[in-house]
Design a protein around this motif. Structure first.
Motif, PDB file in Angstrom:
ATOM      1  N   MET A   1       0.841  -1.173   0.000  1.00 34.37           N
ATOM      2  CA  MET A   1       0.000   0.000   0.000  1.00 34.37           C
ATOM      3  C   MET A   1       0.886   1.237   0.000  1.00 34.37           C
ATOM      4  N   SER A   2       0.473   2.305  -0.703  1.00 37.44           N
ATOM      5  CA  SER A   2       1.312   3.484  -0.828  1.00 37.44           C
ATOM      6  C   SER A   2       1.288   4.318   0.443  1.00 37.44           C
ATOM      7  N   SER A   3       2.221   5.267   0.557  1.00 30.42           N
ATOM      8  CA  SER A   3       2.301   6.154   1.719  1.00 30.42           C
ATOM      9  C   SER A   3       1.013   6.907   1.872  1.00 30.42           C
ATOM     10  N   GLU A   4       0.564   7.091   3.129  1.00 30.55           N
ATOM     11  CA  GLU A   4      -0.804   7.541   3.321  1.00 30.55           C
ATOM     12  C   GLU A   4      -1.025   9.021   3.229  1.00 30.55           C
ATOM     13  N   GLU A   5      -0.620   9.774   4.223  1.00 29.57           N
ATOM     14  CA  GLU A   5      -1.182  11.106   4.302  1.00 29.57           C
ATOM     15  C   GLU A   5      -0.303  12.264   3.848  1.00 29.57           C
ATOM     16  N   GLY A   6       1.023  12.065   3.649  1.00 26.52           N
ATOM     17  CA  GLY A   6       1.869  13.211   3.354  1.00 26.52           C
ATOM     18  C   GLY A   6       2.001  14.079   4.571  1.00 26.52           C
ATOM     19  N   SER A   7       1.981  15.340   4.420  1.00 24.23           N
ATOM     20  CA  SER A   7       2.147  16.225   5.580  1.00 24.23           C
ATOM     21  C   SER A   7       0.838  16.451   6.289  1.00 24.23           C
ATOM     22  N   PRO A  57      -6.554   9.465   3.373  1.00 21.86           N
ATOM     23  CA  PRO A  57      -7.427   9.087   2.255  1.00 21.86           C
ATOM     24  C   PRO A  57      -8.331   7.896   2.523  1.00 21.86           C
ATOM     25  N   TYR A  58      -8.297   7.319   3.726  1.00 18.64           N
ATOM     26  CA  TYR A  58      -9.011   6.061   3.958  1.00 18.64           C
ATOM     27  C   TYR A  58     -10.235   6.201   4.855  1.00 18.64           C
ATOM     28  N   TRP A  59     -10.673   7.435   5.094  1.00 16.76           N
ATOM     29  CA  TRP A  59     -11.906   7.638   5.857  1.00 16.76           C
ATOM     30  C   TRP A  59     -13.110   7.302   4.990  1.00 16.76           C
ATOM     31  N   ILE A  60     -14.126   6.698   5.598  1.00 19.06           N
ATOM     32  CA  ILE A  60     -15.394   6.404   4.930  1.00 19.06           C
ATOM     33  C   ILE A  60     -16.527   6.925   5.806  1.00 19.06           C
ATOM     34  N   ASP A  61     -17.436   7.678   5.220  1.00 21.53           N
ATOM     35  CA  ASP A  61     -18.594   8.178   5.957  1.00 21.53           C
ATOM     36  C   ASP A  61     -19.522   7.009   6.253  1.00 21.53           C
ATOM     37  N   ASN A  62     -19.685   6.693   7.534  1.00 25.51           N
ATOM     38  CA  ASN A  62     -20.559   5.575   7.895  1.00 25.51           C
ATOM     39  C   ASN A  62     -21.208   5.865   9.238  1.00 25.51           C
TER      40      ASN A  62
END
Length: 233
Positions: A1-7, A57-62
């Motif tokens: 999986m690629s790097s997630e959030e950056g700064s 980038p991995y938040w999901i509205d639930n």
């Protein structure tokens, strides 16, 4: 999986995280309050200001209201007891909506297996809880796995009265993390590739966003983590 959030994103609000229990080195203490009623095993709490951290980038509205968020995912049990209080006076906030999400032992996020482009309908290791009269929620989960470019972490949001009042991440003692990653469901993946000192998002929260961990009682496997979060509600 690629790097997630950056700064880390810039502060959008003057939110605060309050760390229950242990006075953590390097923290910016703003006040000491008797929060022992929130986390009885911790005694007094020291209020500590910390910036918000990116939701990534991995938040999901639930609206998955549940205490046990594992959905059968294998890993070392982790119980998180999180208290939400007013940052200005450390009084508990009843009915705050606390949301968690994190990667499984193999480093995958539900809904994004294989990376941000691999969205599916899975929802393991995600959930919401409402705080009780003492401002406390409990989540039953597993110790999070790791993926390239990030130190191990758990994401958290707090909503009060329908408003998002805090977005942050929870980090873990690296000695404990290394021990966990030598156990059954993590060992095949090996040691994580990004230490706290190499993670620019950890640098924004650091020890101030690190729950205190203790082993579960009566010989049960896993850990209990406690953290008190102060917000401007």
């Amino acid at each position: 999986m690629s790097s997630e959030e950056g700064s880390a994103v810039r502060l959008r609000r003057r939110d605060a995280i309050v760390v229950g229990g242990l006075a953590l080195g390097g923290a910016l203490a703003s006040r000491t309050a008797a929060a022992g009623s929130l986390l009885p095993s911790e005694g007094a709490a020291e209020c500590v200001l910390t910036p918000e951290l990116t939701e990534g980038p991995y938040w999901i509205d639930n609206s998955l209201t549940r205490r046990d968020i594992t959905e059968g995912r294998h890993g070392l049990p982790l119980i998180l007891r999180l208290a939400v209080v007013h940052a200005d006076n450390c009084r508990p906030i009843k009915g705050a909506d606390v949301e968690l999400w994190h990667a499984d032992a193999s480093g995958e996020y539900s809904g994004f297996e294989g990376g941000p482009g691999g969205r599916t309908e899975t929802r393991y290791l995600r959930g919401h809880q409402r705080t009780n009269a003492k401002g406390v929620v409990r989540f039953d989960t597993i110790f999070p796995g790791w993926y390239a470019g990030r130190t191990p972490h758990i994401h958290v949001k707090v909503h009060v009265g329908g408003d998002e009042v805090h977005t942050g991440q929870l980090f873990f003692n690296e000695r404990i993390t290394r021990a966990v990653y030598r156990t059954r469901y993590y060992a095949s993946r090996g040691e994580y590739d990004t230490s706290h000192s190499e993670d620019n998002i950890y640098a924004q929260g650091g020890a101030r966003s690190t729950p205190r961990l203790r082993r579960r009682a009566h010989g049960r496997k896993g850990y209990v983590g406690t953290l008190t979060m102060g917000v401007n509600a």
